[in-house]
Design a protein around this motif. Structure first.
Motif, short mmCIF file in Angstrom:
data_model
loop_
_atom_site.label_atom_id
_atom_site.label_comp_id
_atom_site.label_asym_id
_atom_site.label_seq_id
_atom_site.Cartn_x
_atom_site.Cartn_y
_atom_site.Cartn_z
N TYR A 148 9.63 59.91 1.70
CA TYR A 148 10.20 61.20 1.30
C TYR A 148 11.49 61.55 2.07
N PRO A 149 11.52 61.41 3.40
CA PRO A 149 12.77 61.72 4.09
C PRO A 149 13.95 60.89 3.59
N LEU A 150 13.74 59.61 3.32
CA LEU A 150 14.83 58.78 2.80
C LEU A 150 15.30 59.29 1.44
N GLU A 151 14.36 59.63 0.60
CA GLU A 151 14.70 60.14 -0.73
C GLU A 151 15.54 61.43 -0.62
N ARG A 152 15.15 62.31 0.29
CA ARG A 152 15.86 63.58 0.46
C ARG A 152 17.25 63.39 1.07
N LEU A 153 17.37 62.46 2.00
CA LEU A 153 18.60 62.34 2.79
C LEU A 153 19.65 61.41 2.21
N LYS A 154 19.24 60.45 1.39
CA LYS A 154 20.19 59.40 1.00
C LYS A 154 21.36 59.88 0.14
N TYR A 183 24.54 62.21 13.43
CA TYR A 183 23.28 62.95 13.25
C TYR A 183 22.08 62.03 13.49
N PHE A 184 20.97 62.66 13.88
CA PHE A 184 19.70 61.94 13.96
C PHE A 184 18.60 62.85 13.47
N SER A 185 17.52 62.22 13.01
CA SER A 185 16.33 62.94 12.59
C SER A 185 15.15 61.99 12.75
N THR A 186 13.99 62.44 12.30
CA THR A 186 12.79 61.62 12.44
C THR A 186 11.83 61.82 11.27
N THR A 187 11.17 60.76 10.90
CA THR A 187 10.15 60.83 9.85
C THR A 187 8.87 61.50 10.35
N LEU A 188 8.78 61.76 11.64
CA LEU A 188 7.62 62.49 12.16
C LEU A 188 7.53 63.87 11.52
N LEU A 189 8.65 64.36 11.00
CA LEU A 189 8.67 65.69 10.37
C LEU A 189 7.99 65.72 9.00
N VAL A 190 7.53 64.57 8.51
CA VAL A 190 6.85 64.55 7.21
C VAL A 190 5.33 64.63 7.37
#
Length: 183
Positions: A15-21, A103-110
């Protein structure tokens, strides 16, 4: 704009990849010295490699040394998750800066099972301390269920615990206590 995405596993990346790409040029970063045992680390990593190849997202793999994680949490088990977030996100921000990624983020947020507010606080605090790399925050939990369906359809490896030796023990704690109790 470029974003370095800390990824804990393939299932959480969907999901994060889908949202961010659509907004960012994403590079995945698999840095998880918390995962125990090494066979579990490899299973998660292989699934992630396969998934990101399919999605055409580059992947960097950080050092795997579980001693780093164990030494950082052993005397602070009641706060071990926060310490683990700091360990992984600090390394992610360091890697982003090294690569010139903004920027950085993490999939832990899912994951609905993680301490979402603590992850956000840690990410924002580390970004403020660093000053060069910004933390991208989004509550990705809304996509958790759908991403798990997709992961099942793709046959992606499904782990049964957070990753650390302590969470693995908690998974079996009742069985261990029944086994070790007299009678």
């Amino acid at each position: 704009m470029k974003l370095l995405l800390h990824i804990c596993c393939a299932r959480c990346a969907i999901y994060p990849l889908e949202r961010l790409k659509s907004s960012y040029e994403i590079t995945g970063y698999y840095f998880n010295p918390n995962i125990h045992p090494a066979t579990e680390y490899i299973l998660r990593g292989e699934a992630l490699k396969s998934y990101l190849e399919r999605e055409k997202v580059p992947l960097l793999i950080g050092e795997y040394n579980p001693t780093i994680h164990l030494r950082s949490v052993v005397d602070f088990l009641e706060n071990r998750c926060e310490i683990c977030y700091i360990l992984r996100l600090r390394e992610t921000i360091r890697k982003a800066e090294e690569l010139g990624i903004q920027y950085f983020s993490t999939t832990l947020l899912v994951r609905p099972y993680q301490n979402h507010n603590k992850i956000r606080d840690v990410g924002e605090r580390l970004a403020e301390e660093n000053g060069n790399v910004k933390f991208y925050y989004e509550d990705f939990r809304v996509g958790w269920k759908d991403s798990q369906k997709i992961a099942d359809e793709l046959g992606l490896y499904k782990q049964k615990y957070c990753g650390c030796i302590f969470s693995e023990y908690e998974r079996f704690e009742k069985k261990v206590k029944r086994f070790t109790s007299p009678g």
